[in-house]
Write an enzyme that holds these catalytic residues in place. Structure first.
Site, PDB file in Angstrom:
ATOM      1  N   GLU A  40      -1.769  -8.884   4.357  1.00  0.00           N
ATOM      2  CA  GLU A  40      -1.659  -9.405   5.342  1.00  0.00           C
ATOM      3  C   GLU A  40      -3.094 -10.023   6.199  1.00  0.00           C
ATOM      4  O   GLU A  40      -3.388 -10.165   7.250  1.00  0.00           O
ATOM      5  CB  GLU A  40      -1.129  -8.433   6.115  1.00  0.00           C
ATOM      6  CG  GLU A  40      -1.597  -7.130   6.401  1.00  0.00           C
ATOM      7  CD  GLU A  40      -0.798  -6.332   5.174  1.00  0.00           C
ATOM      8  OE1 GLU A  40      -1.247  -4.869   5.722  1.00  0.00           O
ATOM      9  OE2 GLU A  40      -0.918  -6.682   4.274  1.00  0.00           O
ATOM     10  N   CYS A  60       0.652  -1.743  -0.302  1.00  0.00           N
ATOM     11  CA  CYS A  60      -0.284   0.370  -0.040  1.00  0.00           C
ATOM     12  C   CYS A  60       1.018   1.691  -0.424  1.00  0.00           C
ATOM     13  O   CYS A  60       1.677   1.015  -1.228  1.00  0.00           O
ATOM     14  CB  CYS A  60      -1.097   0.197   1.112  1.00  0.00           C
ATOM     15  SG  CYS A  60      -2.027   1.090   1.031  1.00  0.00           S
ATOM     16  N   HIS A  76      -3.814  -5.605   0.242  1.00  0.00           N
ATOM     17  CA  HIS A  76      -2.704  -5.864   2.053  1.00  0.00           C
ATOM     18  C   HIS A  76      -3.322  -7.479   1.665  1.00  0.00           C
ATOM     19  O   HIS A  76      -4.601  -7.896   2.042  1.00  0.00           O
ATOM     20  CB  HIS A  76      -3.576  -5.020   2.860  1.00  0.00           C
ATOM     21  CG  HIS A  76      -4.042  -3.801   3.192  1.00  0.00           C
ATOM     22  ND1 HIS A  76      -2.548  -3.118   4.158  1.00  0.00           N
ATOM     23  CD2 HIS A  76      -4.270  -2.388   3.206  1.00  0.00           C
ATOM     24  CE1 HIS A  76      -2.616  -1.663   4.204  1.00  0.00           C
ATOM     25  NE2 HIS A  76      -3.341  -1.708   3.298  1.00  0.00           N
TER      26      HIS A  76
END
Length: 505
Positions: free
Chosen positions: A168, A78, A166
């Site tokens: 994660e 990001c 993202h």
């Protein structure tokens, strides 16, 4: 130990990156964006986190990436991706509308090792107000969505990548695959595990502490208990534990926890300091002030007891990573004070020992199981250091503590009886600073309202309210109102974190 460095630019999900790497058995460390270590001999790769800022904002967190690019595998996420592009001469602009939420990888333009095993039309999660609209020379697009032309890129001739989504977060379907691909690129051995953590930490404690004496403040919770057992394994009789009853524990908890510690073979001193804390809290309603009073009181009581011991040189604390993160974020914003991350070392002039400082809660539990600790100790819900002091909204009094302890005892025991306790991350009762009209028998009452709070979570960084059965809630409500003198209304908290915190104060 081989490690991945995660440079934190202030994203709310930076810690999730670390968690995901640990789930892949990769040791990693999260460092401030401008604190990259001089010694990189054990660093195998670097990840740049997201950020609340725009790269062109004068206040944005920025660091010189020339020392990293081309030297180590590098992944920007990001803001991290935008920083890579922007500092190399690319263009980052405000998007027409904030790109937040689910998106689909509609195009993977070339077979790239970072995207190995990632499927076309895979769901990803976006969370940014800016977009990279033009890449620098030697940068090439490797993936896009319908709305984002440059969803991922790599730098030709370098092991440098950037993704504007993202990986994660759970909502990115192949996020773990992407992170695992990056670890494969880095060539890490991925040898982190609870067993390896225990072995390396015990060896380090033996080497660092030697034959010095250590004092540890126990709370009865998972973190301090695992810290105690780990230290006991390393230094044995040179560890003394102090368990302070500040009068804000759960019902009968002081006596129960002391019995548990006997089974662990720990040297524990129990201190009854209820009246001291009640007096200190008299008349105080502000939540942050209450936390500070309880923290300062704990320091004073603990310090007085510790000074009765001879030749103590170390203070051990059960600090874990979320404590550090929430106490002071990278942006300098204090969310809430944690009494176990400051105060005692300065007061006592002792060296500080925090062996769990870089672990998340679920990792602490895994370490505890590996140490052979009792299951009911490790499955115990997190409990705030200030205890019921931050679950009594407004002034704390002995009578309010009695009401809350009785109500909380009914709630927690009911969770166990209905086999719901282990399905909930954290639960407790909040005593509200309001009274409401009720009818009990033929009498009108004007009594206290309490709120039940139960959440599900993985690491307390985010949490959802637990969807408990209606018949369970009805039974608990009925039992509290009938059995706890001073309560005539029970409500259930259906707020998630964020925006609400788990505790009310």
């Amino acid at each position: 130990m081989e490690k991945i460095i995660i440079l934190d630019f202030g994203s709310q999900t930076t810690q999730l990156i670390g968690r995901r790497l640990r789930e892949l058995n990769q040791y990693c460390e999260i460092l401030p964006y401008n604190k990259f270590p001089d010694d990189t001999s054990d660093v195998k790769g670097v990840i740049l986190s997201g950020s609340p800022y725009s790269v062109y904002d004068p206040s944005a967190f920025k660091t010189d990436l020339t020392a990293l690019r081309g030297k180590l595998p590098l992944l920007g996420i990001c803001y991290g991706a935008q920083l890579l592009a922007y500092t190399a001469g690319g263009t980052v602009e405000a998007a027409g509308s904030r790109e937040y939420g689910r998106a689909i990888l509609s195009g993977i333009r070339e077979q790239d090792e970072l995207f190995k095993g990632i499927h076309l039309n895979s769901q990803i999660w976006m969370s940014h107000g800016d977009s990279i609209t033009a890449l620098p020379e030697n940068f090439s697009v490797i993936a896009n969505t319908e709305d984002v032309e440059i969803a991922a890129f790599r730098v030709q001739g370098e092991k440098t990548w950037g993704v504007q989504f993202h990986p994660e977060v759970y909502h990115t379907a192949d996020g773990m695959q992407l992170l695992e691909n990056f670890l494969n690129i880095c060539g890490t051995e991925r040898g982190w595990s609870p067993a390896s953590f225990i072995q390396s930490t015990v060896n380090e404690l033996k080497e660092t502490i030697g034959k010095d004496k250590v004092v540890l403040g126990l709370s009865g919770g998972v973190d301090s208990s695992v810290t105690a057992v780990l230290l006991n394994k390393a230094i044995g009789k040179n560890l003394t534990c102090i368990f302070v009853d500040h009068g804000l524990l759960r019902k009968n908890e002081f006596e129960t926890v002391l019995k548990d510690y006997e089974h662990l073979g720990l040297n524990v001193i129990g201190v009854d300091a209820k009246e001291y804390f009640y007096k200190a809290l008299r008349g105080e309603s502000d939540p942050e002030r209450k936390r500070k009073i309880i923290g300062a009181g704990f320091i004073d009581v603990f310090d007085a007891e510790a000074h009765k011991l001879k030749d103590v040189k170390w203070l051990a604390q059960g600090t874990i990573y979320p404590d550090v993160i929430e106490s002071l974020s990278i942006t300098g914003t204090v969310i809430k004070s944690h009494h176990n991350v400051g105060g005692l070392p300065e007061k006592m002039h002792l060296k500080l020992c925090e062996p769990l400082r870089l672990l998340f809660k679920d990792e602490v539990r895994r370490v505890g199981y590996e140490l052979g600790m009792m299951s009911h100790l490790l499955k115990r819900h997190p409990f705030p250091g200030p205890g019921l002091g931050v679950r009594i909204l407004g002034e704390v009094t002995p009578d309010k503590v009695r009401i809350l302890q009785d109500a909380d005892d009914i709630f927690i025991n009911a969770l166990r009886d209905w086999n719901l306790y282990d399905k909930v991350w954290q639960a407790g009762v909040i005593l509200l600073p309001v009274q409401s009209v009720g009818v009990m028998g033929d009498e009108r009452t004007y009594s206290n309202a309490v709120a039940l709070r139960a959440v599900t979570s993985v690491d307390a960084m985010t949490a959802d309210w637990a969807q408990l059965p209606y018949d369970f809630l009805a039974k608990v409500s009925n039992d509290i109102i009938n059995k706890v003198k001073g309560v005539n209304r029970v409500v259930y908290d259906v707020s998630s974190k964020p925006p609400a915190t788990i505790e009310w104060e």
